[in-house]
Design a protein around this motif. Sequence first.
Motif, PDB file in Angstrom:
ATOM      1  N   PRO A  91      47.072  38.194  44.009  1.00 22.36           N
ATOM      2  CA  PRO A  91      45.977  39.264  43.380  1.00 22.36           C
ATOM      3  C   PRO A  91      44.458  38.988  44.090  1.00 22.36           C
ATOM      4  N   SER A  92      43.985  40.030  44.164  1.00 24.10           N
ATOM      5  CA  SER A  92      42.765  40.211  44.891  1.00 24.10           C
ATOM      6  C   SER A  92      41.803  39.665  44.110  1.00 24.10           C
ATOM      7  N   GLY A  93      40.449  39.218  44.923  1.00 26.56           N
ATOM      8  CA  GLY A  93      39.200  38.825  44.174  1.00 26.56           C
ATOM      9  C   GLY A  93      39.329  37.799  43.192  1.00 26.56           C
ATOM     10  N   ASP A  94      38.829  38.145  41.938  1.00 23.84           N
ATOM     11  CA  ASP A  94      38.931  37.117  40.720  1.00 23.84           C
ATOM     12  C   ASP A  94      40.372  36.927  40.323  1.00 23.84           C
ATOM     13  N   GLN A  95      41.428  37.950  40.598  1.00 22.73           N
ATOM     14  CA  GLN A  95      42.528  37.842  40.183  1.00 22.73           C
ATOM     15  C   GLN A  95      43.232  36.587  40.796  1.00 22.73           C
ATOM     16  N   ALA A  96      42.679  36.106  42.084  1.00 23.90           N
ATOM     17  CA  ALA A  96      43.280  34.951  42.519  1.00 23.90           C
ATOM     18  C   ALA A  96      43.376  33.518  41.559  1.00 23.90           C
ATOM     19  N   GLU A  97      42.422  33.415  40.684  1.00 23.28           N
ATOM     20  CA  GLU A  97      42.201  32.257  39.960  1.00 23.28           C
ATOM     21  C   GLU A  97      43.496  32.180  38.658  1.00 23.28           C
ATOM     22  N   ILE A  98      44.083  33.427  38.651  1.00 19.95           N
ATOM     23  CA  ILE A  98      45.068  33.209  37.493  1.00 19.95           C
ATOM     24  C   ILE A  98      45.980  32.332  37.824  1.00 19.95           C
ATOM     25  N   LEU A  99      46.560  32.068  38.877  1.00 20.60           N
ATOM     26  CA  LEU A  99      47.740  31.183  39.085  1.00 20.60           C
ATOM     27  C   LEU A  99      47.102  29.942  40.162  1.00 20.60           C
ATOM     28  N   VAL A 135      42.410  37.485  32.460  1.00 21.92           N
ATOM     29  CA  VAL A 135      43.546  38.073  33.234  1.00 21.92           C
ATOM     30  C   VAL A 135      43.805  39.485  32.773  1.00 21.92           C
ATOM     31  N   VAL A 136      43.579  39.764  31.464  1.00 21.15           N
ATOM     32  CA  VAL A 136      43.711  41.068  31.164  1.00 21.15           C
ATOM     33  C   VAL A 136      42.729  42.009  32.008  1.00 21.15           C
ATOM     34  N   SER A 137      41.423  41.715  32.234  1.00 14.20           N
ATOM     35  CA  SER A 137      40.298  42.489  32.529  1.00 14.20           C
ATOM     36  C   SER A 137      40.805  42.589  34.371  1.00 14.20           C
ATOM     37  N   ASN A 138      41.205  41.556  35.120  1.00 16.94           N
ATOM     38  CA  ASN A 138      40.968  41.315  36.309  1.00 16.94           C
ATOM     39  C   ASN A 138      42.452  41.521  36.786  1.00 16.94           C
ATOM     40  N   LEU A 139      43.577  41.395  36.192  1.00 19.19           N
ATOM     41  CA  LEU A 139      44.789  41.894  36.559  1.00 19.19           C
ATOM     42  C   LEU A 139      45.579  42.915  35.908  1.00 19.19           C
ATOM     43  N   TYR A 140      45.870  42.487  34.714  1.00 22.08           N
ATOM     44  CA  TYR A 140      46.641  43.315  33.806  1.00 22.08           C
ATOM     45  C   TYR A 140      46.185  44.911  33.813  1.00 22.08           C
ATOM     46  N   LEU A 141      45.052  45.156  33.426  1.00 20.19           N
ATOM     47  CA  LEU A 141      44.517  46.559  33.345  1.00 20.19           C
ATOM     48  C   LEU A 141      44.364  47.324  34.822  1.00 20.19           C
ATOM     49  N   ASN A 142      44.340  46.520  35.910  1.00 21.64           N
ATOM     50  CA  ASN A 142      44.080  47.203  37.006  1.00 21.64           C
ATOM     51  C   ASN A 142      45.051  46.893  38.184  1.00 21.64           C
ATOM     52  N   GLY A 143      45.721  45.786  38.202  1.00 19.02           N
ATOM     53  CA  GLY A 143      46.662  45.443  39.524  1.00 19.02           C
ATOM     54  C   GLY A 143      48.041  45.372  39.107  1.00 19.02           C
ATOM     55  N   MET A 144      48.393  45.914  38.030  1.00 18.66           N
ATOM     56  CA  MET A 144      49.877  45.701  37.568  1.00 18.66           C
ATOM     57  C   MET A 144      50.800  47.040  37.671  1.00 18.66           C
ATOM     58  N   GLY A 145      50.118  48.162  37.990  1.00 16.82           N
ATOM     59  CA  GLY A 145      50.840  49.311  37.990  1.00 16.82           C
ATOM     60  C   GLY A 145      51.243  49.880  36.763  1.00 16.82           C
TER      61      GLY A 145
END
Length: 817
Positions: A242-250, A649-659
């Motif tokens: 995951p790019s940007g702030d998404q990297a902090e998820i895991l 998680v929702v704003s940085n990954l789920y809404l934009n990076g999951m297809g």
Amino acid sequence: MAMGKYSRVDGRKSSGYCSTVTVVVFVGLCLVGVWMLMSSTVVPVRDPELSSGEAMSEVKQRVSEIVSWPFEENKGDEREDSTNGDGDDVPVEKSDNRAEDNQEEKNVSEGDGETSESKNMVNQNQEEHSVKESSDEKTESEEESEKTESEEESKAESENDKGRKREAGESKGEGGDSKSEAGETEDGETNKTEQTESEESLDENKSESGEASQTEKEKDSQDQDNDTESHGKDQVSTVIFPSGDQAEILNGTNAQNGAWSTQASESQNEKELQQSSITTDQHGHLWKVCNATAGPDYIPCLDNWQAIRKLSSTKHYEHRERHCPEEAPTCIVPLPEGYKRSIKWPKSRDRIWYHNVPHTKLVEVKGHQNWVKVTGEYLTFPGGGTQFKNGALHYIDFIQKSRPDIAWGNRSRVILDVGCGVASFGGYLFEKDVIAMSFAPKDEHEAQVQFALERGIPAILSVMGTKRLPFPSSVFDLVHCARCRVPWHVEGGKLLLELNRVLRPGGYFVWSATPVYQKLPEDVGIWKAMTELTKLMCWDLKAIKRDKLNAVGAAIFRKPTSNECYNKRPQNEPPLCADSDDANAAWNVPLQACMHKVPVDKSKRGSRWPLQWPLRLEKPPYWLNSEVGVYGKAASEDFTADYQHWKNVVSNLYLNGMGINWSFVRNVMDMRAVYGGFAAALKDLKVWVMNVVPIDSPDTLPIIYERGLFGLYHDWCESFNTYPRTYDLLHADHLFSTIKKRCSLKAVVAEVDRILRPDGNLILRDDAETIVEVEDLVKSLHWDVRMIYTNDNQGMLCVHKTYWRPKETETILSAMM
């Protein structure tokens, strides 16, 4: 030999002395040239057939795949319901020799990939010549290096012939220079070189052709799976970063370590792995379509006719309760003929596709009450009901006027609608910022709950029978019953006492039924019994009002906020429950005709009314101060950290990076909700979330209700009380790794497939081992993998359900009437 070669190259005669000097100088230069060639050639450690160019290409290609693959893949598979990840934030390394490592591109590319391949093949031959041939033959190697450019062009043209002509000893594909060189070489060494190149090219082309064929077979077997992946030895640790702030998820890295293998061994391993995968699908994950009486509407725990036939009585609606089969089915529920993607909200509130829920009995029975009508290829819902023929909105306003203190969307946020029908009441309450947990049994009112869910309105299948409802105590702000046909007054008021258990102290019970406003003997008798019962329960009758437009009436009762009335009763009837009775215990617990005391300690849940919406969503409940949280800290700190985590998680990954195309998402389920943080993070979207707290997880469901959300308890080793194809998105955070310790993971995936709509999505977060297991199962169902990420034994998986159904069938004996 050297003189001869020199004379041919120079083309003229000279004196012996000059000739000798020239030969010595030339040989010296040749030796220097050969030494330079050998020093610039990296000898592969892993395999003598792999050149330095190939090794470097392999390294670059793997890095490129790890970093850029998930985002590049969407470019080639642009769907209406998919979005690309944040690829701009991810550095992408390009490889000049990419065609050598990527087998699919290798079959179609004719540009730089072939040129690079030609260079590497020439380098291989030069290396062999430098080791095997004499100094005279080194001169010939230099000539070959001078002709590399022309050979590259000719080899690019000859590769499509798959090496057949070269295998027969012909060198036509090598171009005119090769022919000339072969004619000038007296000892035939060049012809041997060409034959070696031809054989190597033939082997490579065979490998390419075989892998291309295997790739096509894999695509065919995966049907709509457009996310073709390269597995190899590192499949378990496949990383999507995951790019940007998404990297902090895991909190991980996408770096991969370990020795590189040869292209030949990688290709062989890939073929073996694919073959193994095919075998596993055929034997380990063989799916069949469920053959049950209910057909496309099969619900395992409610359609167990084998158990229902053995019931000694159905007086208390035992036949409408859950009776799960001994083994959860692993078959796949079929689709109705003509099924299509559900209509988007809010249009779906008013109409749905007829073929998605092809049932017309309610049209015949309740059409005159404006429940549902057939309009062409649609089923339409005018918004009416038994008690509100002229529309739900008018009826909702009527209740508010009857008791202004109800305050829809402020004081009253979470309500329970008993006997909901097609849930139009709950559907129109969304306009008031109210969410309703609507329920009704699977009975002769055919598919009423299925209609509700297809419309995008929350509802579950349940019945007021012999067991407690699957909710905690004191969680609903208001309970509503409009002609719900429940005999509240019988058997000591056992069923009404169950509503008292789940109703919040100070909450309202709105009863809109004929005994309230009609004077028929039966209605008069029921009203008298209800009046006596509610007085004994210390419920205060706050209002009896008539709705002139709909010609109905409603009685509004209020539950007490203290135990003062209980203590003043002349008789303990209905009795107070024992202090040892846990009011929150609700999973398969028999009903009891008793009442629980109201909490009086101001630090305990239920002693105060929650904050008004939406403040209650974000602020920790007052009663968490004395509790220890799920994650070990003080519960209020846990609550805040959990909410902040899911917002990120929702704003940085789920809404934009999951297809995921969220415009098609309406019905959402969190299969393992803790504090409801995931649902809270979706607050601003036009979705609703069913928060499920598994029975073997910490009981945090009261917290979820306190913050203005809803949910229920469930055991995921059994089927959920909903119709097939009723949710757009399922979310499971570290659930499956726990489930598989108690029951079949394949059965759980089959249940997920049953609940999820085609074109729906599953987001799974779990340990890496479980991620791989679930990925294998959903791929065997021909689902599309939209994202997979594993790091430090933790991972994430996002998959998209397709319309694929197996061809074979499996008869479920327990589900046959």
